[in-house]
Scaffold this motif. Structure first.
Motif, mmCIF file in Angstrom:
data_model
loop_
_atom_site.group_PDB
_atom_site.id
_atom_site.type_symbol
_atom_site.label_atom_id
_atom_site.label_comp_id
_atom_site.label_asym_id
_atom_site.label_seq_id
_atom_site.Cartn_x
_atom_site.Cartn_y
_atom_site.Cartn_z
ATOM 1 N N ILE A 3 0.851 -1.186 0.000
ATOM 2 C CA ILE A 3 0.000 0.000 0.000
ATOM 3 C C ILE A 3 0.886 1.234 0.000
ATOM 4 C CG2 ILE A 3 -1.702 1.306 1.316
ATOM 5 C CD1 ILE A 3 -2.671 -1.413 2.417
ATOM 6 N N SER A 4 0.669 2.106 -0.966
ATOM 7 C CA SER A 4 1.389 3.367 -1.027
ATOM 8 C C SER A 4 0.582 4.425 -0.287
ATOM 9 C CB SER A 4 1.598 3.803 -2.478
ATOM 10 O OG SER A 4 2.055 5.143 -2.515
ATOM 11 N N PHE A 5 1.251 5.164 0.573
ATOM 12 C CA PHE A 5 0.561 6.213 1.313
ATOM 13 C C PHE A 5 0.244 7.412 0.423
ATOM 14 C CE2 PHE A 5 0.502 5.565 6.088
ATOM 15 C CZ PHE A 5 0.470 4.184 5.980
ATOM 16 N N GLN A 6 0.680 7.375 -0.830
ATOM 17 C CA GLN A 6 0.321 8.427 -1.782
ATOM 18 C C GLN A 6 -1.031 8.145 -2.432
ATOM 19 O OE1 GLN A 6 2.249 11.120 -1.621
ATOM 20 N NE2 GLN A 6 3.319 9.834 -0.139
ATOM 21 N N ASP A 7 -1.508 6.897 -2.311
ATOM 22 C CA ASP A 7 -2.793 6.505 -2.877
ATOM 23 C C ASP A 7 -3.936 6.987 -1.997
ATOM 24 O OD1 ASP A 7 -1.496 5.257 -4.967
ATOM 25 O OD2 ASP A 7 -1.597 3.268 -4.061
ATOM 26 N N ARG A 8 -5.139 6.755 -2.464
ATOM 27 C CA ARG A 8 -6.346 7.182 -1.746
ATOM 28 C C ARG A 8 -7.240 5.967 -1.519
ATOM 29 N NH1 ARG A 8 -11.570 9.487 -2.561
ATOM 30 N NH2 ARG A 8 -11.862 11.165 -1.066
ATOM 31 N N ALA A 9 -7.916 5.943 -0.368
ATOM 32 C CA ALA A 9 -8.850 4.863 -0.051
ATOM 33 C C ALA A 9 -10.271 5.366 -0.250
ATOM 34 C CB ALA A 9 -8.654 4.404 1.390
ATOM 35 N N LYS A 10 -11.113 4.517 -0.818
ATOM 36 C CA LYS A 10 -12.524 4.875 -0.971
ATOM 37 C C LYS A 10 -13.387 3.645 -0.752
ATOM 38 C CE LYS A 10 -13.901 4.371 -5.696
ATOM 39 N NZ LYS A 10 -15.234 4.657 -6.019
ATOM 40 N N ILE A 11 -14.620 3.899 -0.393
ATOM 41 C CA ILE A 11 -15.574 2.813 -0.185
ATOM 42 C C ILE A 11 -16.240 2.504 -1.522
ATOM 43 C CG2 ILE A 11 -17.701 2.148 0.999
ATOM 44 C CD1 ILE A 11 -16.778 3.895 3.339
ATOM 45 N N PRO A 12 -16.220 1.243 -1.956
ATOM 46 C CA PRO A 12 -16.843 0.879 -3.235
ATOM 47 C C PRO A 12 -18.358 1.100 -3.214
ATOM 48 C CG PRO A 12 -15.457 -0.909 -2.382
ATOM 49 C CD PRO A 12 -15.595 0.107 -1.299
ATOM 50 N N ASP A 13 -18.944 1.192 -4.384
ATOM 51 C CA ASP A 13 -20.383 1.410 -4.510
ATOM 52 C C ASP A 13 -21.211 0.263 -3.943
ATOM 53 O OD1 ASP A 13 -19.923 3.850 -5.743
ATOM 54 O OD2 ASP A 13 -20.032 3.003 -7.766
ATOM 55 N N ASP A 14 -20.651 -0.946 -3.922
ATOM 56 C CA ASP A 14 -21.402 -2.105 -3.438
ATOM 57 C C ASP A 14 -21.153 -2.393 -1.957
ATOM 58 O OD1 ASP A 14 -18.820 -2.957 -3.763
ATOM 59 O OD2 ASP A 14 -19.283 -4.572 -5.160
ATOM 60 N N VAL A 15 -20.747 -1.356 -1.217
ATOM 61 C CA VAL A 15 -20.538 -1.468 0.229
ATOM 62 C C VAL A 15 -21.344 -0.370 0.917
ATOM 63 C CG1 VAL A 15 -18.843 -1.246 2.098
ATOM 64 C CG2 VAL A 15 -18.263 -2.530 0.028
ATOM 65 N N LEU A 16 -22.113 -0.766 1.914
ATOM 66 C CA LEU A 16 -22.903 0.190 2.692
ATOM 67 C C LEU A 16 -22.279 0.346 4.065
ATOM 68 C CD1 LEU A 16 -26.516 -1.049 1.879
ATOM 69 C CD2 LEU A 16 -25.230 0.785 0.767
ATOM 70 N N LEU A 17 -22.215 1.591 4.524
ATOM 71 C CA LEU A 17 -21.622 1.905 5.817
ATOM 72 C C LEU A 17 -22.638 2.654 6.648
ATOM 73 C CD1 LEU A 17 -19.015 2.125 7.597
ATOM 74 C CD2 LEU A 17 -18.554 4.262 6.393
ATOM 75 N N SER A 18 -22.826 2.206 7.867
ATOM 76 C CA SER A 18 -23.784 2.855 8.758
ATOM 77 C C SER A 18 -23.147 3.056 10.126
ATOM 78 C CB SER A 18 -25.039 1.996 8.891
ATOM 79 O OG SER A 18 -25.966 2.612 9.757
ATOM 80 N N GLY A 19 -23.291 4.281 10.654
ATOM 81 C CA GLY A 19 -22.766 4.568 11.981
ATOM 82 C C GLY A 19 -23.751 4.147 13.050
ATOM 83 N N LEU A 20 -23.221 3.651 14.137
ATOM 84 C CA LEU A 20 -24.033 3.220 15.269
ATOM 85 C C LEU A 20 -23.306 3.694 16.510
ATOM 86 C CD1 LEU A 20 -26.509 1.518 16.115
ATOM 87 C CD2 LEU A 20 -24.978 -0.449 16.215
ATOM 88 N N GLN A 21 -23.710 4.861 17.036
ATOM 89 C CA GLN A 21 -22.987 5.551 18.099
ATOM 90 C C GLN A 21 -21.579 5.832 17.594
ATOM 91 O OE1 GLN A 21 -23.634 3.139 21.576
ATOM 92 N NE2 GLN A 21 -25.674 3.972 21.873
ATOM 93 N N ASP A 22 -20.543 5.347 18.264
ATOM 94 C CA ASP A 22 -19.168 5.597 17.821
ATOM 95 C C ASP A 22 -18.603 4.445 17.005
ATOM 96 O OD1 ASP A 22 -19.063 8.073 19.059
ATOM 97 O OD2 ASP A 22 -18.326 7.250 20.944
ATOM 98 N N GLU A 23 -19.449 3.482 16.671
ATOM 99 C CA GLU A 23 -19.004 2.318 15.925
ATOM 100 C C GLU A 23 -19.643 2.304 14.545
ATOM 101 O OE1 GLU A 23 -19.862 -1.055 18.396
ATOM 102 O OE2 GLU A 23 -18.366 -0.470 19.873
ATOM 103 N N SER A 24 -19.178 1.411 13.690
ATOM 104 C CA SER A 24 -19.722 1.296 12.342
ATOM 105 C C SER A 24 -20.132 -0.134 12.039
ATOM 106 C CB SER A 24 -18.678 1.710 11.301
ATOM 107 O OG SER A 24 -18.395 3.069 11.390
#
Length: 94
Positions: A3-24
């Motif tokens: 992993i290069s720290f010059q790259d960028r991380a993103k969440i793919p379109d087929d992944v859903l993320l939901s917050g639940l208090q301070d957790e995900s």
């Protein structure tokens, strides 16, 4: 995977993320599996996916947490590798 720290991380379109208090809760729609992140992992993922690069996220997190720089770098790499393995993030070159 290297992993290069010059790259960028993103969440793919087929992944859903939901917050639940301070957790995900994360759902990968491809394999229909749920995953959970505790408070620090949630913050790391949030900063990683909203920063211009992994290095930028690293610098932000370094200013927020009292942690040895090398330990944080290692923790970020391990988190990214786990998320990549499960298809929960993508790494892009900017």
């Amino acid at each position: 995977m290297s992993i290069s720290f010059q790259d960028r991380a993103k969440i793919p379109d087929d992944v859903l993320l939901s917050g639940l208090q301070d957790e995900s809760v994360i759902l990968n729609l491809v394999n229909e599996r749920y995953y959970g992140l505790e408070e620090v992992g949630t913050r790391m993922l949030s900063v990683l996916t909203s920063s211009a690069s992994i290095e930028s996220a690293y610098q932000t997190l370094l200013s927020e947490y009292e942690v040895e720089p090398e330990r944080l770098r290692q923790d970020l790499e391990e988190l990214l590798e786990q998320l990549l393995r499960e298809g929960l993030v993508e790494i892009t070159s900017e």
